[in-house]
Structures are given as C-alpha cells and as structure tokens.
Design a protein around this motif. Structure first.
Motif, PDB file in Angstrom:
ATOM      1  N   MET A  25       0.829  -1.201   0.000  1.00 42.57           N
ATOM      2  CA  MET A  25       0.000   0.000   0.000  1.00 42.57           C
ATOM      3  C   MET A  25       0.864   1.253   0.000  1.00 42.57           C
ATOM      4  O   MET A  25       0.627   2.210  -0.747  1.00 42.57           O
ATOM      5  N   MET A  26       1.896   1.271   0.835  1.00 41.38           N
ATOM      6  CA  MET A  26       2.771   2.443   0.903  1.00 41.38           C
ATOM      7  C   MET A  26       3.567   2.620  -0.383  1.00 41.38           C
ATOM      8  O   MET A  26       3.828   3.739  -0.823  1.00 41.38           O
ATOM      9  N   VAL A  27       3.959   1.498  -1.003  1.00 39.49           N
ATOM     10  CA  VAL A  27       4.662   1.575  -2.282  1.00 39.49           C
ATOM     11  C   VAL A  27       3.765   2.218  -3.326  1.00 39.49           C
ATOM     12  O   VAL A  27       4.175   3.093  -4.087  1.00 39.49           O
ATOM     13  N   CYS A  28       2.498   1.809  -3.345  1.00 41.54           N
ATOM     14  CA  CYS A  28       1.545   2.365  -4.307  1.00 41.54           C
ATOM     15  C   CYS A  28       1.349   3.861  -4.084  1.00 41.54           C
ATOM     16  O   CYS A  28       1.341   4.649  -5.030  1.00 41.54           O
ATOM     17  N   VAL A  29       1.195   4.257  -2.811  1.00 40.16           N
ATOM     18  CA  VAL A  29       1.018   5.681  -2.493  1.00 40.16           C
ATOM     19  C   VAL A  29       2.252   6.473  -2.900  1.00 40.16           C
ATOM     20  O   VAL A  29       2.152   7.576  -3.451  1.00 40.16           O
ATOM     21  N   ALA A  30       3.439   5.923  -2.637  1.00 37.84           N
ATOM     22  CA  ALA A  30       4.675   6.608  -2.989  1.00 37.84           C
ATOM     23  C   ALA A  30       4.795   6.786  -4.498  1.00 37.84           C
ATOM     24  O   ALA A  30       5.191   7.847  -4.993  1.00 37.84           O
ATOM     25  N   GLU A  31       4.426   5.745  -5.248  1.00 40.82           N
ATOM     26  CA  GLU A  31       4.481   5.820  -6.706  1.00 40.82           C
ATOM     27  C   GLU A  31       3.544   6.901  -7.242  1.00 40.82           C
ATOM     28  O   GLU A  31       3.898   7.683  -8.128  1.00 40.82           O
ATOM     29  N   ILE A  32       2.334   6.950  -6.695  1.00 32.64           N
ATOM     30  CA  ILE A  32       1.358   7.944  -7.141  1.00 32.64           C
ATOM     31  C   ILE A  32       1.832   9.353  -6.787  1.00 32.64           C
ATOM     32  O   ILE A  32       1.679  10.296  -7.580  1.00 32.64           O
ATOM     33  N   LEU A  33       2.415   9.527  -5.605  1.00 34.16           N
ATOM     34  CA  LEU A  33       2.939  10.832  -5.190  1.00 34.16           C
ATOM     35  C   LEU A  33       4.034  11.310  -6.141  1.00 34.16           C
ATOM     36  O   LEU A  33       4.041  12.470  -6.581  1.00 34.16           O
ATOM     37  N   ILE A  34       4.952  10.395  -6.474  1.00 34.11           N
ATOM     38  CA  ILE A  34       6.039  10.763  -7.381  1.00 34.11           C
ATOM     39  C   ILE A  34       5.492  11.131  -8.751  1.00 34.11           C
ATOM     40  O   ILE A  34       5.880  12.141  -9.350  1.00 34.11           O
ATOM     41  N   LEU A  35       4.560  10.323  -9.262  1.00 33.98           N
ATOM     42  CA  LEU A  35       3.960  10.612 -10.564  1.00 33.98           C
ATOM     43  C   LEU A  35       3.251  11.969 -10.546  1.00 33.98           C
ATOM     44  O   LEU A  35       3.377  12.760 -11.493  1.00 33.98           O
ATOM     45  N   ALA A  36       2.507  12.260  -9.462  1.00 31.53           N
ATOM     46  CA  ALA A  36       1.794  13.536  -9.359  1.00 31.53           C
ATOM     47  C   ALA A  36       2.764  14.715  -9.380  1.00 31.53           C
ATOM     48  O   ALA A  36       2.523  15.725 -10.060  1.00 31.53           O
ATOM     49  N   LEU A  37       3.875  14.597  -8.656  1.00 31.18           N
ATOM     50  CA  LEU A  37       4.861  15.680  -8.645  1.00 31.18           C
ATOM     51  C   LEU A  37       5.501  15.870 -10.023  1.00 31.18           C
ATOM     52  O   LEU A  37       5.777  16.994 -10.437  1.00 31.18           O
ATOM     53  N   VAL A  38       5.731  14.765 -10.727  1.00 29.79           N
ATOM     54  CA  VAL A  38       6.299  14.860 -12.070  1.00 29.79           C
ATOM     55  C   VAL A  38       5.327  15.574 -13.006  1.00 29.79           C
ATOM     56  O   VAL A  38       5.720  16.466 -13.776  1.00 29.79           O
ATOM     57  N   VAL A  39       4.045  15.211 -12.947  1.00 32.90           N
ATOM     58  CA  VAL A  39       3.050  15.850 -13.822  1.00 32.90           C
ATOM     59  C   VAL A  39       2.910  17.332 -13.482  1.00 32.90           C
ATOM     60  O   VAL A  39       2.853  18.188 -14.378  1.00 32.90           O
ATOM     61  N   ILE A  40       2.857  17.668 -12.195  1.00 39.78           N
ATOM     62  CA  ILE A  40       2.771  19.078 -11.779  1.00 39.78           C
ATOM     63  C   ILE A  40       3.979  19.865 -12.266  1.00 39.78           C
ATOM     64  O   ILE A  40       3.862  20.992 -12.769  1.00 39.78           O
ATOM     65  N   THR A  41       5.158  19.263 -12.143  1.00 40.72           N
ATOM     66  CA  THR A  41       6.378  19.937 -12.586  1.00 40.72           C
ATOM     67  C   THR A  41       6.389  20.105 -14.102  1.00 40.72           C
ATOM     68  O   THR A  41       6.843  21.126 -14.624  1.00 40.72           O
ATOM     69  N   ALA A  42       5.877  19.110 -14.820  1.00 46.79           N
ATOM     70  CA  ALA A  42       5.793  19.220 -16.274  1.00 46.79           C
ATOM     71  C   ALA A  42       4.876  20.370 -16.683  1.00 46.79           C
ATOM     72  O   ALA A  42       5.197  21.150 -17.595  1.00 46.79           O
ATOM     73  N   LEU A  43       3.745  20.500 -16.017  1.00 44.82           N
ATOM     74  CA  LEU A  43       2.830  21.600 -16.330  1.00 44.82           C
ATOM     75  C   LEU A  43       3.435  22.940 -15.931  1.00 44.82           C
ATOM     76  O   LEU A  43       3.198  23.965 -16.592  1.00 44.82           O
ATOM     77  N   ALA A  44       4.237  22.950 -14.864  1.00 44.69           N
ATOM     78  CA  ALA A  44       4.940  24.180 -14.488  1.00 44.69           C
ATOM     79  C   ALA A  44       5.937  24.568 -15.574  1.00 44.69           C
ATOM     80  O   ALA A  44       6.087  25.759 -15.912  1.00 44.69           O
ATOM     81  N   PHE A  45       6.622  23.575 -16.145  1.00 46.66           N
ATOM     82  CA  PHE A  45       7.518  23.882 -17.265  1.00 46.66           C
ATOM     83  C   PHE A  45       6.730  24.444 -18.443  1.00 46.66           C
ATOM     84  O   PHE A  45       7.156  25.409 -19.087  1.00 46.66           O
ATOM     85  N   ASP A  46       5.585  23.839 -18.728  1.00 42.68           N
ATOM     86  CA  ASP A  46       4.744  24.312 -19.825  1.00 42.68           C
ATOM     87  C   ASP A  46       4.340  25.768 -19.603  1.00 42.68           C
ATOM     88  O   ASP A  46       4.314  26.571 -20.544  1.00 42.68           O
ATOM     89  N   PHE A  47       4.037  26.107 -18.368  1.00 42.91           N
ATOM     90  CA  PHE A  47       3.671  27.471 -18.002  1.00 42.91           C
ATOM     91  C   PHE A  47       4.843  28.424 -18.268  1.00 42.91           C
ATOM     92  O   PHE A  47       4.670  29.488 -18.871  1.00 42.91           O
TER      93      PHE A  47
END
Length: 421
Positions: A25-47
């Motif tokens: 469960m914690m591995v899954c949460v960690a993976e989702i957190l990392i993916l979310a930060l990557v997507v947010i950072t990608a959109l920040a780059f787009d901005f």
C-alpha cells in the motif's frame, strides 16, 4: 509498476522504493505521489514555456504598435491553447526520441524525467530574468539529457534522435528563418517603395495582427506538445500507459491550458529584448519576420521536429533587419543571445544531473520532494529579484537605452560574465 525489472543502474530503484521493507500500500502511495509531482512539474515547465516564449509571436507587433501589449498576450494565449490540439507529432518525438526507454526501470525513469524538468524550468526562469530569449525546448532537452546521463550513463540517451531532431534543426532554423525574412523584407520594401511611409506602417500593422496570430497558433502546435510528450513518458514509466498508446485527452487539455496561462502572463522582459533590443523594427519588417516564423514552425510541427521557436523568431527578426536598407541591427545583443543558445543544453543538463543526484542521494519520495522544494525556492528568489527592475506592459516599449533601461542593465551582467578571465 514493477520495481524489480529492467536496467537498474547504481541501485536506483532500490533507493527510490525499497519494496523489501515497505508495504504494498505504501509503495503504491509513494508511486502515485512521485507521478503527481512529475506531472505538476511538467505543467509548471509548460507554463514557463508560455511566458518565456510569448515574445516569439508578439514582440514585433507590440513594438510597432500593431497590438496593445495586453491585447497581444491575450490573443496569443488563446491561439496557443487552440494550436496545442492540432497535432501530436512533436509529442511523439519527445516521448520516444530522446531518452532510451528500453529496459529502464519505471522508478528510475520517473526521477530522470522529474530532474530534467527541473533543469529546464530553472534555466527558463534564469534567462527570463536576464531578458534573454533562449530556447525553452533546448532547456527541456538539456535537462532530460543531463539527468539521463547521470542516472543511466551515455546509453540512456538516444543520440541519433538528439542529433537529427535537436542539434541539426538548432543549427539550421535561425539561418533559414533569417534568410527567408531578409528576402521577404527586401521584396516588401521593393514592391511598396512608392507608397508613403505612413500608409506602409498603417497597412502592414493590420497584416501583423494576422501574421502574429499565425505564429501563436504555430507555437501551440510545437511547444505545448513537448510537455505532452514528457507527461506521456512519465505515464509510461509509471505503467499507466504503454509506449504504443495514444495521447490521453486530459494530457492534451492540461498542457494547452498551462501554456495558454503562461502566455497570458506575458514574459515582458523577453518581449522587450526581441521587440526593441535586436532591431529598430517597422511594421513591414514585423510582418515579414512573423510570416517567416509561422511558415517554418508549422512545417516543422507537421514533420514532428521539436524546433526551437525562439531560434526561428530571433533569426526572422534579425533577417528583417538585414533585408531593410539602413535598418539598425544590434549585433552585440544578438551575440549575447548566441552565448545563451550555446550554453542552454549543457547548463540545463548540468542542473538536471545535479537534481537527479540530489534526489538519488536522499532517496524515496523524500528526495523528489526536496528537489521540488529547491525548485520553488529558486524560482521565488529569481522572481523577487526581478521586482528590482520590473518590466511590464507600461514600459515594454520604452526606447532601448543601455544606460537607463532596466532590461539592458541586467543583460550587461552576461557581458561581464563572458568578459571575466
């Protein structure tokens, strides 16, 4: 996502997610957190791509008075948003043509993508602070290349793709754009030489509205897709998509909105340099430059080439100065831009590599969070520094005077850095 498959250089995966001591469960949460930060950072780059590159389309129209500054950035924002939906050829190139996906563990690849994005954002904001129109595309590619080399070695980069789709277009684009704009400007002045100057300016200002709009549309088709490609890469690394899947609509929509918002913010420091610093530009020159830029960018988008719109726009503006007899071309400013262009990929690459190293040393989601914190703090510090010499819609068209105007004063720092022993 599996954390035990494929290439695993230097124990990257185990450092990020140690599944032997962590519950599923914690591995899954960690993976989702990392993916979310990557997507947010990608959109920040787009901005940042949006506000950094607004000048590519609208600088000359603002400089000649064809469009009021705020109207220009609003129009450009809408057309960038629309252009992002027109094609995905460039996104496919970014997703599959830069980083070697074969056998790379998903967790390692996510960290590479994240570190590369941070490198691109920091270089974008730094060059915006200096008022230098460097390439957002090359900042992104440089960050990804640096992070990939640091994590995976030289084999982590698709060098054939880098040479064919980044290096060669970077060398050819400004030259071709400059030549086309120079010829176009010469022809325009030749055809209209008997028309009074006042009528020339008025008529071509209307033409600039159309040509600048076309550049904005072209910019959306090329630059927004680069971020789409990066998010697609992250989703493949996470296991949410396979490399052969189509681009999800939410990725297209979020990238379109992010680049549109960034464009509307208006990168006034860069707009000023392109509009007033390179060439004392007239409406006929502006129309020739913008039309040349749009034609080249749209052609590259249809071919899937992630072209630097900054290189194209700058080459076109310089070409318009060369094509008009007696025009003032500030080659010293162009030289500073050239220095920024040459250093963009290695500088962003070094930042990307350093960010990957920091995340790797700390390990786990905490490493990603720490690097994200560094990104936010650095961007905030540069924004606060920019407030000491603000450039905005009210002063963006003031006469270019290195002794008085804030932007050239900040750009002189680059001269001093280059001249230093």
């Amino acid at each position: 996502m599996s954390t035990g498959r494929g290439r695993n250089p230097a124990g990257v995966t185990e450092v990020l997610l140690d599944t032997t001591t962590t519950s599923p469960m914690m591995v899954c949460v960690a993976e989702i957190l990392i993916l979310a930060l990557v997507v947010i950072t990608a959109l920040a780059f787009d901005f940042t791509n949006g506000f950094h590159d607004t000048g590519n389309a609208m600088a000359t129209s603002i400089a000649t008075g064809a469009l009021r500054p705020k109207v220009a950035v609003a129009l450009s924002a809408v057309l960038n948003l629309v252009g992002a939906f027109l094609s995905v050829e460039v996104a496919a190139t970014v997703a599959k043509g830069i980083v070697n996906l074969e056998g790379v563990d998903g967790s390692a690849l996510l960290t590479v993508v994240f570190a590369g994005l941070v490198g691109g954002i920091l270089w974008n904001v730094f060059t915006w602070l200096l008022g230098l129109p460097s390439s957002s595309s090359h900042a992104l590619f440089g960050g990804l290349i640096g992070a990939a080399i640091a994590a995976l070695g030289m084999g982590g980069v698709v060098w054939d793709g880098v040479l064919a789709k980044i290096v060669l277009p970077a060398l050819l684009a400004p030259v071709v754009a400059g030549a086309v704009a120079a010829v176009g400007t010469f022809v325009i002045y030749r055809i209209t030489r008997s028309v009074p100057a006042g009528y020339q300016e008025k008529g071509f200002r209307w033409g600039q509205v159309g040509s600048a709009s076309l550049v904005s549309l072209a910019h959306g088709t090329n630059d927004a897709q680069k971020t789409m490609g990066v998010i697609f890469l992250a989703l493949v690394a996470h296991g949410s998509l396979s490399p052969d899947d189509g681009m999800p609509f939410w990725v297209k929509a979020s990238c379109a909105i992010a680049i549109g918002l960034g464009t509307y913010l208006g990168g006034w420091r860069v707009i000023r340099t392109l509009g007033k610093g390179l060439v004392e530009i007239s409406a006929p020159q502006g129309m020739a430059a913008e039309t040349s830029s749009a034609a080249i960018i749209l052609t590259s988008s249809s071919l899937g080439l992630p072209l630097s719109t900054t290189h194209v726009a700058t080459g076109s503006i310089l070409g318009s100065g060369v094509g008009r007899r007696g025009a003032t071309v500030r080659w010293s400013v162009a030289g500073r831009m050239g220095v920024a262009w040459l250093t963009t990929i290695p500088a962003a690459g070094a930042i990307g590599a350093a960010c990957w190293a920091l995340a790797h040393v700390i390990g786990g989601p905490l490493g990603i969070i720490v690097v994200f914190g560094v990104l936010v703090a650095a961007c905030l510090a540069m924004w606060l520094h920019s407030r000491k010499a603000p450039v905005n819609p009210d002063n963006v068209n003031e006469e270019w005077d290195p002794a008085e105007v804030p932007v050239p004063a900040t750009v002189r720092a680059v001269d001093e850095l280059v001249a230093a022993p």
